[in-house]
Design a protein around this motif. Structure first.
Motif, PDB file in Angstrom:
ATOM      1  N   GLU A   1      38.814  55.544  -2.230  1.00  0.00           N
ATOM      2  CA  GLU A   1      39.931  56.333  -2.766  1.00  0.00           C
ATOM      3  C   GLU A   1      41.005  55.429  -3.390  1.00  0.00           C
ATOM      4  OE1 GLU A   1      38.934  59.520  -2.970  1.00  0.00           O
ATOM      5  OE2 GLU A   1      40.531  60.391  -1.782  1.00  0.00           O
TER       6      GLU A   1
ATOM      7  N   HIS B   1      45.531  64.688  -6.772  1.00  0.00           N
ATOM      8  CA  HIS B   1      46.253  64.615  -5.498  1.00  0.00           C
ATOM      9  C   HIS B   1      46.294  65.985  -4.828  1.00  0.00           C
ATOM     10  CE1 HIS B   1      49.912  64.755  -2.994  1.00  0.00           C
ATOM     11  NE2 HIS B   1      49.482  63.580  -2.603  1.00  0.00           N
TER      12      HIS B   1
ATOM     13  N   HIS C   1      43.175  66.786  -3.080  1.00  0.00           N
ATOM     14  CA  HIS C   1      43.098  66.090  -1.786  1.00  0.00           C
ATOM     15  C   HIS C   1      43.925  66.817  -0.719  1.00  0.00           C
ATOM     16  CE1 HIS C   1      41.240  62.848  -4.024  1.00  0.00           C
ATOM     17  NE2 HIS C   1      41.011  62.207  -2.895  1.00  0.00           N
TER      18      HIS C   1
ATOM     19  N   VAL D   1      46.817  60.448   1.683  1.00  0.00           N
ATOM     20  CA  VAL D   1      47.186  61.394   0.624  1.00  0.00           C
ATOM     21  C   VAL D   1      48.708  61.415   0.446  1.00  0.00           C
ATOM     22  CG1 VAL D   1      47.163  63.843  -0.008  1.00  0.00           C
ATOM     23  CG2 VAL D   1      45.120  62.797   0.942  1.00  0.00           C
TER      24      VAL D   1
END
Lengths: 69, 291
Positions: B29, B233, B236, B277
């Protein structure tokens, strides 16, 4: 790294962000001079301080509960 | 057959298997988001003076979403700590708050911030025609103040059919304050709070426009990177919320009754993902909203 270590790292970055936002507000306030930016700067610096205090308390509590060894 | 090393550590790695797995995943990631951030930095460095939009995002809304994600990181750790101390009710409360924070973030992003962009219009004027639109751009004033020139006239498009109808020769734009009153010193810097377009209509001839569009990914490199990074984002965040919802289902309650340490390890792995995240957002917020 465990979630405790990552959480402390995250709080450090969040504190740096709050300081950065505060400095951004001061910079814009110096050029524009509107009170909302000064209020934003004070709020951001207060958040940075709160995050710092929280980070220290979190570390102490985890250690006391033996969740950080 | 029982899956080994879900609770106890392997002797060779020193940790239980899921922890090795999540860190390998997070490493991939880092490369994914690192590539996107690098693209953003290079596109921005390559942009000429006045080519990169400033102050088009709503700073208070971005700040609110940042606070929401920081709070959710705190509650997910508290949920994990509650499990470690075998306080299941408290764990469920903290987990529910974490899910709520994730949902609020997504609602603000997809229900308010993004739709605001879909209805906002920008017409970038050709370099040779900039002087013709001085009354909307105020570049003489900006030059005197030492700022980069404006090249785009923005606001709400009054005649949206002009985007597709070649017979319509002009764009009628309800101007943003920055174009309605361009020589006002207060317009030299981005606004902290969102300021809606004025009722003043600006007329821009299509022949003088280099390109014109709503604030969509095809509008500019800025919005292409903005929608890509915040969209990825957001995906996620949605994935994290779904995982946390699973951790509140009866299956997780059964696992807690059988082996509470196993559930605590699952929550720790999901919490590590959630922290990652949130950490991504800590970089997204200043890059897009402030700088």
């Amino acid at each position: 790294m465990s979630i405790k270590g990552f959480h402390i790292l995250f709080i450090i970055f969040s504190t740096l962000l709050a300081l950065g936002v505060g400095l951004w507000c001061v910079w814009v306030d110096l050029t524009v001079g509107e009170p909302v930016y000064l209020a934003g700067a004070i709020g951001s610096f207060a958040c940075a301080l709160a995050l710092l205090v929280y980070g220290v308390l979190f570390y102490r509590k985890m250690k006391r509960l033996r969740l950080i060894t | 057959m029982e899956i080994p090393y879900t609770v106890v550590a392997r002797r060779d790695t020193g940790v239980w298997n899921a922890k090795v797995g999540i860190w390998l995943f997070l490493a991939s990631e880092v490369m994914l988001f690192g590539g996107l951030f690098s693209a953003y930095v290079f596109l921005r460095l390559d942009a000429g003076p006045g080519d990169w939009p400033h102050g088009v995002l709503n700073v208070p809304v971005g700040t609110f979403n940042t606070a929401i994600l920081i709070i959710s990181s705190v509650t997910v750790v508290l949920a994990w700590a509650a499990l470690k101390m075998r306080q299941f009710t408290r764990y469920r409360i903290y987990m529910a708050i974490t899910i709520l924070c994730g949902v609020v973030f997504l609602v603000v992003k997809l229900g308010y911030e993004w739709p605001q962009k879909y209805v906002h219009f920008g017409a970038r004027i050709k370099e040779s025609e900039l002087a013709k639109y001085e009354k909307y751009l105020g570049n003489q004033h900006l030059l005197a103040e030492g700022f980069a020139p404006r090249k785009e006239i923005t606001g709400h498009l009054h005649n949206p059919q002009a985007l597709h109808d070649p017979n319509i020769k002009e764009y009628e734009i309800a101007l943003d304050p920055v174009n309605a009153d361009p020589t006002n010193k207060k317009m030299d810097r981005p606004h902290f709070f969102y300021v809606p377009p004025t009722e003043k209509i600006g007329i821009v001839e299509k022949a003088d426009v280099e390109y014109a569009n709503m604030f969509l990914p095809k509008h500019s490199s800025y919005f292409a990177t903005y929608f890509t990074i915040t969209g990825l984002h957001g995906a996620h965040v949605l994935a994290g919320v779904l995982v946390f919802c699973y951790m509140l289902l009866p299956a997780s309650t059964r696992l807690y009754r059988q082996n509470p340490e196993h559930l605590a390890n699952r929550v720790e792995v999901a919490g590590l993902f959630w922290h990652f995240v949130d950490l991504i957002w800590i970089f997204v917020f200043p890059l897009f909203y402030l700088l």
